[in-house]
Design a protein around this motif. Structure first.
Motif: not given
Length: 225
Positions: A6, A9, A14, A140, A211-212
């Motif tokens: 991960e 972040h 973002a 992603s 990823t987010r």
């Protein structure tokens, strides 16, 4: 690298894909919607007049390349050459790459991404690819063990990219010197003919990388599902 990697972040703001509208005259090639032959899907960001794209698809008929170029005059030249070559495994796209990728590409669907001789953005380093929040979104879209290839003749750009790949994006990476006889792009031919050193960075997405945006996808109207 181990499973379930991960990102940290807090080190970058973002990216907000929901705020991007689809490009004008937005289209998605059939290969992106329904890959019937299950060919590896590749992207090229900033294809220019298409020298690399056209050569690559000729040499790799078992792969499908979507090559994106934003500048109109470069794309027009690329489109003409694409029509002449008539390669079934190439789609030339005229669009801003960031907006197009956000609205066209599904998570974990791309095997390889080429970013060859991007604008070095020396006066605006926040716009360098590995400095942008968008780079997390781009990762992603990449499959596990997928590859991002970045090439530049600017050593400071490469130094920063390699550092960011390791420290921020946590990607296994290798740096190479481009052979002096390489001719992938018009820029590459010019730089090497002048005796300049060109650098290539190969970055791999490890198994279990998170990823987010792994579950974020827009439909063709730019509305989040």
């Amino acid at each position: 690298m181990t499973d379930n990697i991960e990102l940290t972040h807090g080190q970058s703001r973002a990216f907000q894909p929901e705020k991007l509208s689809p490009p004008r005259n937005f289209i998605i090639p059939n290969i992106v919607i329904e890959n019937k032959d299950n060919l590896p899907l590749l992207l090229e960001i900033g294809a220019g007049k298409g020298k690399h794209a056209l050569g690559f698809v000729s040499q790799n008929p078992d792969k499908h390349l979507v090559a994106i170029e934003r500048t109109r005059n470069k794309f027009d030249a690329f489109a003409k050459l694409t029509a002449l070559q008539n390669a079934p495994n190439l789609d030339a796209i005229h669009a801003d790459a960031i907006a197009w990728i956000v609205h066209a590409i599904a998570p974990s669907s791309v095997a390889k991404i080429f970013i060859l001789y991007p604008n070095p953005e020396q006066h605006n380093p926040n716009q360098q690819w590995l400095n942008m929040p968008f780079f997390e979104f781009l990762l992603s879209r990449l499959r596990d063990d997928g590859e991002v290839v970045l090439v530049t003749n600017i050593e400071s750009y490469m130094d920063n990219a390699a550092q960011r790949a390791t420290e921020i994006w946590r990607l296994p990476n290798k740096r190479y010197q481009v052979p002096i006889d390489s001719q992938r792009t018009h820029f590459e031919v010019k730089y090497l003919a002048r005796g300049e050193t060109c650098w290539e960075l190969s970055m791999r997405k490890p198994q279990g990388y998170k990823t987010r945006f792994d579950n974020w996808q827009a439909d063709c109207r730019g509305i989040k599902k």
